[in-house]
Design an enzyme around this catalytic site. Structure first.
Site, PDB file in Angstrom:
ATOM      1  N   PHE A 249       0.818  -1.218   0.000  1.00  0.00           N
ATOM      2  CA  PHE A 249       0.000   0.000   0.000  1.00  0.00           C
ATOM      3  C   PHE A 249       0.848   1.263   0.000  1.00  0.00           C
ATOM      4  O   PHE A 249       0.368   2.326   0.359  1.00  0.00           O
ATOM      5  CB  PHE A 249      -0.925  -0.003   1.220  1.00  0.00           C
TER       6      PHE A 249
ATOM      7  N   GLU B  46       3.955   6.856  -3.060  1.00  0.00           N
ATOM      8  CA  GLU B  46       5.189   7.487  -3.514  1.00  0.00           C
ATOM      9  C   GLU B  46       5.426   8.712  -2.639  1.00  0.00           C
ATOM     10  O   GLU B  46       4.488   9.360  -2.191  1.00  0.00           O
ATOM     11  CB  GLU B  46       5.076   7.875  -4.990  1.00  0.00           C
TER      12      GLU B  46
ATOM     13  N   CYS C   6      -0.995   4.736 -10.182  1.00  0.00           N
ATOM     14  CA  CYS C   6      -1.835   3.755  -9.476  1.00  0.00           C
ATOM     15  C   CYS C   6      -3.325   4.049  -9.561  1.00  0.00           C
ATOM     16  O   CYS C   6      -4.071   3.316 -10.208  1.00  0.00           O
ATOM     17  CB  CYS C   6      -1.409   3.651  -8.021  1.00  0.00           C
TER      18      CYS C   6
HETATM   19  C1  UDX Z   1      -1.730   5.532  -4.080  1.00  0.00           C
HETATM   20  C2  UDX Z   1      -2.262   4.956  -2.755  1.00  0.00           C
HETATM   21  O1  UDX Z   1      -2.381   6.002  -1.788  1.00  0.00           O
HETATM   22  C3  UDX Z   1      -1.331   3.873  -2.242  1.00  0.00           C
HETATM   23  O2  UDX Z   1      -1.863   3.298  -1.054  1.00  0.00           O
HETATM   24  C4  UDX Z   1      -1.175   2.824  -3.318  1.00  0.00           C
HETATM   25  O3  UDX Z   1      -0.262   1.834  -2.881  1.00  0.00           O
HETATM   26  C5  UDX Z   1      -0.704   3.422  -4.629  1.00  0.00           C
HETATM   27  O4  UDX Z   1      -1.576   4.480  -5.019  1.00  0.00           O
HETATM   28  P1  UDX Z   1       0.195   7.260  -4.753  1.00  0.00           P
HETATM   29  O5  UDX Z   1      -0.230   7.048  -6.171  1.00  0.00           O
HETATM   30  O6  UDX Z   1       1.640   7.262  -4.413  1.00  0.00           O
HETATM   31  O7  UDX Z   1      -0.478   6.142  -3.816  1.00  0.00           O
HETATM   32  O8  UDX Z   1      -0.360   8.683  -4.318  1.00  0.00           O
HETATM   33  P2  UDX Z   1      -1.451   9.291  -3.311  1.00  0.00           P
HETATM   34  O9  UDX Z   1      -0.763   9.996  -2.232  1.00  0.00           O
HETATM   35  O10 UDX Z   1      -2.466   8.290  -2.959  1.00  0.00           O
HETATM   36  O11 UDX Z   1      -2.097  10.399  -4.266  1.00  0.00           O
HETATM   37  C6  UDX Z   1      -2.752  10.044  -5.477  1.00  0.00           C
HETATM   38  C7  UDX Z   1      -3.263  11.259  -6.192  1.00  0.00           C
HETATM   39  O12 UDX Z   1      -4.382  11.804  -5.505  1.00  0.00           O
HETATM   40  C8  UDX Z   1      -2.262  12.389  -6.354  1.00  0.00           C
HETATM   41  O13 UDX Z   1      -2.348  12.890  -7.679  1.00  0.00           O
HETATM   42  C9  UDX Z   1      -2.722  13.413  -5.346  1.00  0.00           C
HETATM   43  O14 UDX Z   1      -2.382  14.721  -5.721  1.00  0.00           O
HETATM   44  C10 UDX Z   1      -4.228  13.205  -5.366  1.00  0.00           C
HETATM   45  N1  UDX Z   1      -4.908  13.629  -4.129  1.00  0.00           N
HETATM   46  C11 UDX Z   1      -4.615  13.038  -2.946  1.00  0.00           C
HETATM   47  C12 UDX Z   1      -5.881  14.614  -4.192  1.00  0.00           C
HETATM   48  O15 UDX Z   1      -6.175  15.161  -5.261  1.00  0.00           O
HETATM   49  N2  UDX Z   1      -6.526  14.989  -3.038  1.00  0.00           N
HETATM   50  C13 UDX Z   1      -6.247  14.415  -1.838  1.00  0.00           C
HETATM   51  O16 UDX Z   1      -6.884  14.796  -0.847  1.00  0.00           O
HETATM   52  C14 UDX Z   1      -5.276  13.409  -1.799  1.00  0.00           C
END
Ligand code: UDX
Length: 439
Positions: free
Chosen positions: A149, A152, A264
């Site tokens: 989980f 990045e 992801c």
């Molecule tokens: C995600 C999951 O969180 C992780 O558990 C899984 O293993 C892989 O996919 P990640 O892709 O690294 O991780 O990024 P994450 O921090 O989840 O953010 C994903 C996207 O959502 C980003 O583009 C971020 O900017 C966006 N985001 C996040 C929002 O737009 N609003 C938020 O409140 C949170």
């Protein structure tokens, strides 16, 4: 324990170094020679805070090595599958080529009693197919699914301090053996009292896609509220704060803005829909189509908002885009909302200059027609509008007074609702953000 990790991308490289940190003897295998030679030299092939330090430490300990030859995985008690599962071109489904190739390459070294552990995000049912293949070709070899989980930007912390362990195990005695082996791998993490969920292959596979779907839904929910806020004059940031105090809802992942991107969430929800269709259960996930639509609309809305503040026309306007990575503390530009908006602005006639603390090199390779700058100050020189599209800390901490002296027009679009609106407006900027009143 002797461990092999097949696939050394974000997931595998961090996993391999972390397992060495936990005291195991680890070999990381990847077909990409450039990646392997960088890792052997202690260089991270991607930007990830704390990773290079961990890598250096693990290499120095002598417990970590890397190779392009799967034969070097011979004798490992546990083999982790950490390869990517990208979206297929022109389809929603996941491309399982790398998983299949990695599993087949393991057949060269796998021996009875050894455990293969899938960590990649795969469509439910993949583990059952792999288990059938392994039991036919290497009777006595075991397969477990143990989703990862990690986020990045927090990959090292998330790997060494996960909030839960999920073991998808085969039935019966094989399951007990696999559980014992996994407990030995994660001994330090288990000893800390980390919650452990023991389940079957299918549930473990689904835990990952369900978790990512929930997170994507939460983001699109607040972004849908942002659309309504814009229609009514309400403020989405205060709305998120107010509903977030209810701990059944929670404030995390309720940041409205440009929406989710990366390697992801977007592809995982699409692959989940595709798999549901194959299983005849597509109705259960039609809401994810809407989650995806809301998310993609944010990018279009951002371009419209830019046009609006630029007096109705993008043609010839100089636009500074601060942020290219899909999120801060990453150089990952896969499905980056920021770059998507930058490219649309450019295509519609604006002169766009993009900057990012870590992702300029990757961006230039993918989007060579955009202009790039090393610093926000350079990007903003004579700009008619500044768009903050990835909330890097250094952008949130910019001094709006000094920064205002660089631009032609003090117009700022806060694509992540991350700036201090009062400070920017006090410095004479026109502040606009998705889901918020004109500042
Ligand atoms: C995600 C999951 O969180 C992780 O558990 C899984 O293993 C892989 O996919 P990640 O892709 O690294 O991780 O990024 P994450 O921090 O989840 O953010 C994903 C996207 O959502 C980003 O583009 C971020 O900017 C966006 N985001 C996040 C929002 O737009 N609003 C938020 O409140 C949170």
């Amino acid at each position: 324990m002797r461990i092999s990790v097949i696939g050394c991308g974000y997931l595998g490289a961090v996993h391999a170094a972390s397992m060495a940190e936990l005291g195991h003897e680890v070999v990381g295998i990847d077909v990409d020679e450039r990646k392997i030679s960088a890792l052997c030299a202690g260089r991270a092939p991607f930007y990830e805070p704390d990773f290079e330090q961990l890598l250096g430490h693990a290499l120095e300990s002598g417990r970590l090595s890397f190779s392009t030859d799967v034969a070097d995985a011979t004798g490992a008690q546990v083999h982790f599958l950490c390869v990517g599962t990208p979206q297929k071109h022109g389809e929603y489904a996941a491309d399982l080529r790398f998983v299949q190739a990695a599993a087949e390459s393991l057949l060269q070294v796998l021996a009875p009693g050894e455990l293969v552990v899938g960590k990649s995000t795969v469509p439910v049912g993949t583990a059952a197919e792999l288990a059938a293949m392994f039991s036919e070709k290497v009777p006595g070899a075991l397969l477990a699914w143990n989703p990862e989980f990690l986020r990045e930007g927090f990959a090292v912390r998330d790997t060494l301090h996960p909030d839960r362990l999920v073991y998808g195990l085969p039935a019966g005695g094989d399951g007990d053996t696999a559980e014992r082996l996994l407990d030995e791998v994660y001994a330090a993490i288990v000893a800390r009292g980390t919650p452990k969920v023991i389940t079957d292959h299918a549930t473990a596979e689904m835990v990952k896609t369900a978790a990512n779907s929930f997170l994507a839904t939460k983001i699109s929910f607040i972004n849908a509220m942002a659309e309504l806020c814009e229609a009514t004059g309400a403020d989405v940031k205060l709305l998120a704060d107010a509903i977030g105090y209810d701990d059944r809802i929670g404030r995390k992942f309720l940041n409205a803005g440009l929406g989710f991107g990366g390697g992801c969430l977007p592809k995982d929800i699409r692959a989940f829909m595709a798999r549901a269709g194959e299983l005849g259960a597509d109705q259960a996930l039609t809401f994810l189509r809407e989650v995806d639509n809301i998310n993609m609309r944010r990018r279009i809305r951002m371009v419209e908002l830019a046009r609006e503040v630029l007096d109705g026309s993008l043609l010839g306007k100089r636009v500074a885009v601060l942020g290219a990575a899909f999120k801060p503390d990453s150089d990952d530009i896969r499905d980056s909302p920021a770059l998507n908006v930058a490219a649309q602005l450019q295509l519609q006639g604006a002169v766009v200059c993009v900057t990012d603390p870590a992702a300029v090199e990757n961006s230039r390779r993918e989007w060579p027609h955009l202009d790039y700058a090393a610093t926000p100050e350079e990007a903003a020189a004579d700009a008619d509008a500044v768009l903050v599209l990835t909330e890097w800390r250094q952008y949130c901490e910019l001094d709006p007074v000094a920064f205002g002296a660089l631009v032609r027009q003090k117009r700022v679009l806060d694509g992540r609702n991350a700036l201090d609106r009062e400070a920017w407006t006090a410095a004479g900027w026109t502040y606009r953000a998705l889901g918020r009143r004109v500042g």
